[in-house]
Motif scaffolding. Structure first.
Motif, PDB file in Angstrom:
ATOM      1  N   THR A   1     -11.325  -3.988  31.902  1.00  0.00           N
ATOM      2  CA  THR A   1     -11.025  -2.896  32.835  1.00  0.00           C
ATOM      3  C   THR A   1     -10.859  -3.402  34.262  1.00  0.00           C
ATOM      4  O   THR A   1      -9.929  -3.015  34.964  1.00  0.00           O
ATOM      5  CB  THR A   1     -12.146  -1.833  32.786  1.00  0.00           C
ATOM      6  OG1 THR A   1     -12.419  -1.507  31.421  1.00  0.00           O
ATOM      7  CG2 THR A   1     -11.732  -0.583  33.535  1.00  0.00           C
ATOM      8  N   HIS A   2     -11.780  -4.277  34.714  1.00  0.00           N
ATOM      9  CA  HIS A   2     -11.750  -4.722  36.107  1.00  0.00           C
ATOM     10  C   HIS A   2     -10.907  -5.981  36.326  1.00  0.00           C
ATOM     11  O   HIS A   2     -10.047  -6.021  37.192  1.00  0.00           O
ATOM     12  CB  HIS A   2     -13.177  -4.977  36.616  1.00  0.00           C
ATOM     13  CG  HIS A   2     -14.018  -3.743  36.691  1.00  0.00           C
ATOM     14  ND1 HIS A   2     -13.503  -2.501  36.992  1.00  0.00           N
ATOM     15  CD2 HIS A   2     -15.346  -3.545  36.497  1.00  0.00           C
ATOM     16  CE1 HIS A   2     -14.467  -1.598  36.992  1.00  0.00           C
ATOM     17  NE2 HIS A   2     -15.599  -2.202  36.679  1.00  0.00           N
ATOM     18  N   ALA A   3     -11.166  -7.022  35.536  1.00  0.00           N
ATOM     19  CA  ALA A   3     -10.529  -8.316  35.805  1.00  0.00           C
ATOM     20  C   ALA A   3      -9.171  -8.476  35.128  1.00  0.00           C
ATOM     21  O   ALA A   3      -8.420  -9.391  35.452  1.00  0.00           O
ATOM     22  CB  ALA A   3     -11.455  -9.454  35.360  1.00  0.00           C
ATOM     23  N   ARG A   4      -8.834  -7.579  34.170  1.00  0.00           N
ATOM     24  CA  ARG A   4      -7.541  -7.656  33.466  1.00  0.00           C
ATOM     25  C   ARG A   4      -7.287  -9.062  32.917  1.00  0.00           C
ATOM     26  O   ARG A   4      -6.232  -9.668  33.143  1.00  0.00           O
ATOM     27  CB  ARG A   4      -6.387  -7.292  34.405  1.00  0.00           C
ATOM     28  CG  ARG A   4      -6.568  -5.998  35.158  1.00  0.00           C
ATOM     29  CD  ARG A   4      -6.253  -4.812  34.300  1.00  0.00           C
ATOM     30  NE  ARG A   4      -6.250  -3.563  35.037  1.00  0.00           N
ATOM     31  CZ  ARG A   4      -6.401  -2.374  34.501  1.00  0.00           C
ATOM     32  NH1 ARG A   4      -6.577  -2.263  33.198  1.00  0.00           N
ATOM     33  NH2 ARG A   4      -6.389  -1.285  35.222  1.00  0.00           N
ATOM     34  N   MET A   5      -8.265  -9.590  32.188  1.00  0.00           N
ATOM     35  CA  MET A   5      -8.129 -10.977  31.698  1.00  0.00           C
ATOM     36  C   MET A   5      -6.947 -11.111  30.727  1.00  0.00           C
ATOM     37  O   MET A   5      -6.568 -10.153  30.048  1.00  0.00           O
ATOM     38  CB  MET A   5      -9.419 -11.420  31.011  1.00  0.00           C
ATOM     39  CG  MET A   5      -9.653 -10.782  29.662  1.00  0.00           C
ATOM     40  SD  MET A   5     -10.980 -11.582  28.770  1.00  0.00           S
ATOM     41  CE  MET A   5     -11.144 -10.458  27.384  1.00  0.00           C
ATOM     42  N   ALA A   6      -6.389 -12.302  30.716  1.00  0.00           N
ATOM     43  CA  ALA A   6      -5.275 -12.599  29.813  1.00  0.00           C
ATOM     44  C   ALA A   6      -5.399 -14.050  29.367  1.00  0.00           C
ATOM     45  O   ALA A   6      -6.069 -14.862  30.014  1.00  0.00           O
ATOM     46  CB  ALA A   6      -3.944 -12.370  30.530  1.00  0.00           C
ATOM     47  N   ALA A   7      -4.756 -14.374  28.252  1.00  0.00           N
ATOM     48  CA  ALA A   7      -4.788 -15.744  27.737  1.00  0.00           C
ATOM     49  C   ALA A   7      -4.292 -16.708  28.814  1.00  0.00           C
ATOM     50  O   ALA A   7      -3.314 -16.432  29.507  1.00  0.00           O
ATOM     51  CB  ALA A   7      -3.905 -15.847  26.495  1.00  0.00           C
ATOM     52  N   GLY A   8      -4.994 -17.825  28.959  1.00  0.00           N
ATOM     53  CA  GLY A   8      -4.613 -18.820  29.960  1.00  0.00           C
ATOM     54  C   GLY A   8      -5.394 -18.707  31.259  1.00  0.00           C
ATOM     55  O   GLY A   8      -5.355 -19.613  32.091  1.00  0.00           O
ATOM     56  N   HIS A   9      -6.100 -17.583  31.460  1.00  0.00           N
ATOM     57  CA  HIS A   9      -6.940 -17.441  32.657  1.00  0.00           C
ATOM     58  C   HIS A   9      -8.144 -18.382  32.568  1.00  0.00           C
ATOM     59  O   HIS A   9      -8.528 -18.825  31.484  1.00  0.00           O
ATOM     60  CB  HIS A   9      -7.447 -16.004  32.794  1.00  0.00           C
ATOM     61  CG  HIS A   9      -6.469 -15.080  33.449  1.00  0.00           C
ATOM     62  ND1 HIS A   9      -6.608 -13.710  33.443  1.00  0.00           N
ATOM     63  CD2 HIS A   9      -5.336 -15.321  34.140  1.00  0.00           C
ATOM     64  CE1 HIS A   9      -5.603 -13.155  34.097  1.00  0.00           C
ATOM     65  NE2 HIS A   9      -4.808 -14.122  34.519  1.00  0.00           N
ATOM     66  N   THR A  10      -8.758 -18.650  33.734  1.00  0.00           N
ATOM     67  CA  THR A  10     -10.007 -19.415  33.787  1.00  0.00           C
ATOM     68  C   THR A  10     -11.093 -18.498  34.317  1.00  0.00           C
ATOM     69  O   THR A  10     -10.896 -17.804  35.314  1.00  0.00           O
ATOM     70  CB  THR A  10      -9.868 -20.646  34.710  1.00  0.00           C
ATOM     71  OG1 THR A  10      -8.721 -21.399  34.311  1.00  0.00           O
ATOM     72  CG2 THR A  10     -11.096 -21.527  34.620  1.00  0.00           C
ATOM     73  N   LEU A  11     -12.244 -18.504  33.652  1.00  0.00           N
ATOM     74  CA  LEU A  11     -13.345 -17.594  33.973  1.00  0.00           C
ATOM     75  C   LEU A  11     -14.613 -18.381  34.269  1.00  0.00           C
ATOM     76  O   LEU A  11     -14.927 -19.339  33.564  1.00  0.00           O
ATOM     77  CB  LEU A  11     -13.589 -16.660  32.770  1.00  0.00           C
ATOM     78  CG  LEU A  11     -14.912 -15.888  32.700  1.00  0.00           C
ATOM     79  CD1 LEU A  11     -14.967 -14.789  33.751  1.00  0.00           C
ATOM     80  CD2 LEU A  11     -15.113 -15.292  31.303  1.00  0.00           C
ATOM     81  N   LEU A  12     -15.333 -17.968  35.326  1.00  0.00           N
ATOM     82  CA  LEU A  12     -16.666 -18.509  35.601  1.00  0.00           C
ATOM     83  C   LEU A  12     -17.681 -17.394  35.380  1.00  0.00           C
ATOM     84  O   LEU A  12     -17.604 -16.340  36.002  1.00  0.00           O
ATOM     85  CB  LEU A  12     -16.763 -19.013  37.045  1.00  0.00           C
ATOM     86  CG  LEU A  12     -18.171 -19.419  37.511  1.00  0.00           C
ATOM     87  CD1 LEU A  12     -18.698 -20.615  36.725  1.00  0.00           C
ATOM     88  CD2 LEU A  12     -18.202 -19.715  39.015  1.00  0.00           C
TER      89      LEU A  12
ATOM     90  N   VAL B   1     -10.909 -20.568  40.049  1.00  0.00           N
ATOM     91  CA  VAL B   1     -10.879 -19.759  38.820  1.00  0.00           C
ATOM     92  C   VAL B   1     -10.196 -18.412  39.072  1.00  0.00           C
ATOM     93  O   VAL B   1     -10.132 -17.931  40.197  1.00  0.00           O
ATOM     94  CB  VAL B   1     -12.304 -19.523  38.262  1.00  0.00           C
ATOM     95  CG1 VAL B   1     -12.940 -20.827  37.821  1.00  0.00           C
ATOM     96  CG2 VAL B   1     -13.193 -18.808  39.269  1.00  0.00           C
ATOM     97  N   ASP B   2      -9.695 -17.827  37.980  1.00  0.00           N
ATOM     98  CA  ASP B   2      -9.040 -16.517  38.087  1.00  0.00           C
ATOM     99  C   ASP B   2     -10.054 -15.378  38.153  1.00  0.00           C
ATOM    100  O   ASP B   2      -9.799 -14.342  38.768  1.00  0.00           O
ATOM    101  CB  ASP B   2      -8.118 -16.287  36.874  1.00  0.00           C
ATOM    102  CG  ASP B   2      -7.039 -17.353  36.791  1.00  0.00           C
ATOM    103  OD1 ASP B   2      -6.161 -17.358  37.655  1.00  0.00           O
ATOM    104  OD2 ASP B   2      -7.103 -18.179  35.857  1.00  0.00           O
ATOM    105  N   ILE B   3     -11.200 -15.557  37.481  1.00  0.00           N
ATOM    106  CA  ILE B   3     -12.202 -14.488  37.386  1.00  0.00           C
ATOM    107  C   ILE B   3     -13.597 -15.085  37.562  1.00  0.00           C
ATOM    108  O   ILE B   3     -13.899 -16.142  37.003  1.00  0.00           O
ATOM    109  CB  ILE B   3     -12.134 -13.788  36.001  1.00  0.00           C
ATOM    110  CG1 ILE B   3     -10.730 -13.277  35.688  1.00  0.00           C
ATOM    111  CG2 ILE B   3     -13.138 -12.631  35.926  1.00  0.00           C
ATOM    112  CD1 ILE B   3     -10.506 -12.938  34.212  1.00  0.00           C
ATOM    113  N   VAL B   4     -14.436 -14.405  38.341  1.00  0.00           N
ATOM    114  CA  VAL B   4     -15.866 -14.730  38.407  1.00  0.00           C
ATOM    115  C   VAL B   4     -16.639 -13.482  38.014  1.00  0.00           C
ATOM    116  O   VAL B   4     -16.385 -12.396  38.534  1.00  0.00           O
ATOM    117  CB  VAL B   4     -16.302 -15.168  39.826  1.00  0.00           C
ATOM    118  CG1 VAL B   4     -17.817 -15.375  39.863  1.00  0.00           C
ATOM    119  CG2 VAL B   4     -15.598 -16.433  40.259  1.00  0.00           C
TER     120      VAL B   4
END
Length: 352
Positions: free
Chosen positions: A138-149, A225-228
């Motif tokens: 809902t918030h980060a809109r993650m997608a394949a290939g993103h980097t997450l911490l 990173v794309d998302i924390v």
């Protein structure tokens, strides 16, 4: 029948948890479903949030993540019938305690429980699953290939985030708060498919470990990173030993890449002008994670039910594997809830 309720203390006094007699109406009407509770999850009560949304009662029901069996349905119920196994989260304003033998709940807060999933397991992990979904989808809109911490990936919430992100093809970095947690995170493997580690890099933050920013930049080729997703933020120098293991807000903003998303669990986060300037330069966003909005507002009820259904389906197929939580019997529920409320334990689950 009896349920567990909270009597809020005056001022800063600790809340008291009491067993109270309660009853249900004889006639079940409308969209209500009567459920015999098999297991109930306990998490800390946010009394300030309840006051903020205008819920003020002498006795506040305790225990909201429930799993059980439908006994009876109202005349307008279309999703369930007696003997169905269900799971759901009671809304903030529910008059029922989840620790009652039988509760009445609107059908729009429930989903079917897969047969092979235990009631204790799903009641203990449902809130963490909802938080992980809300943060990542809902918030980060993650997608394949993103980097997450993910900070503190060995926590129950952090583990859900790691497993959900890996399933969707996201590269995961995480921090560890002790040698045991470090080993646990390095050994994480998926239950199906290629047995590669779930976490690309586990970053120790105990015992004066290496700088978080330098490790993350090295892992991401200097891009960030794309998302924390944090489990809290270290704001004050005089913080407790546990809080000192959390990242500082400036470190989090520094590890974000251009257009990155920071999803925080810290309710009272304050950003200084230099922090805002750095977010602006990266065109990055900050979102506050509050999973209670799903039941506090009915504007996205369909999406909420879809999320709950997906969580229990992924748990039953082994994609999401929460840390096992030992169930406590009903007579120990009061003591268990007091421990959870003091944050000596993050959660508990009661088997009825």
């Amino acid at each position: 029948m009896k349920g567990l309720y909270c009597r809020a203390g005056a001022g800063d006094a600790e809340p008291k948890f009491v067993i109270q007699e309660t009853s249900l109406p004889e006639v079940l009407s409308g969209n209500l479903v009567r459920v015999q509770v098999k297991a109930c999850g306990l998490s800390p009560l946010d009394l300030k949030l309840l006051a903020d949304v205008g819920i003020q009662r002498d006795l506040i029901p305790v225990g909201r993540e429930v799993a059980g069996v439908v006994q009876q349905v109202g005349n307008k119920v279309s999703f369930f019938q007696p003997e169905d196994e269900v799971v759901g989260i009671l809304p903030l304003d529910s008059p029922c305690s989840g620790l009652c033998d039988v509760i009445d709940i609107d059908e729009h807060y429930l989903v079917q429980k897969p047969e092979k999933l235990s009631s204790v397991c799903v009641a203990a992990a449902l809130r963490d699953g909802l938080c992980a979904y809300t943060a990542l989808h809902t918030h980060a809109r993650m997608a394949a290939g993103h980097t997450l911490l993910v900070t503190d990936g060995a926590s129950s919430f952090g583990l859900m985030c790691i497993q959900l992100a890996c399933y969707h093809g996201v590269k995961v970095l995480t921090t560890s708060h002790s040698p045991q947690k470090h080993t646990f995170l390095e050994q994480l493997r998926p239950s199906v498919g290629v047995q590669d580690p779930l976490v690309a890099k586990v970053i120790p933050v105990y015992d004066g470990s290496p700088d978080l920013l330098s490790v993350v930049l090295e892992e991401t080729g200097g891009l960030g990173v794309d998302i924390v997703i944090d489990s809290g933020v270290h704001l004050h120098e005089e913080a407790s030993e546990e809080a000192k293991l959390l990242p500082h807000k400036h470190d989090i903003i520094s590890v974000l890449g251009v257009g990155g998303h920071w999803v925080t669990s810290h309710k009272d986060l304050q950003l200084d002008p230099p922090d805002c300037r750095l977010l602006h330069l990266k065109s990055a966003s900050l979102t506050f994670l509050n999973p209670e909005v799903w039941t506090a507002s009915s504007s996205q009820q369909g999406r909420y039910l879809h999320i709950l259904k997906d969580i229990v389906d992924k748990m039953s197929t082994g994609v999401l594997r929460p840390q096992p939580e030992e169930a406590v019997p009903l007579y120990e529920a009061t003591v268990a809830m007091e421990t959870v409320q003091r944050h000596q334990k993050t959660k508990a689950v009661v088997q009825l």
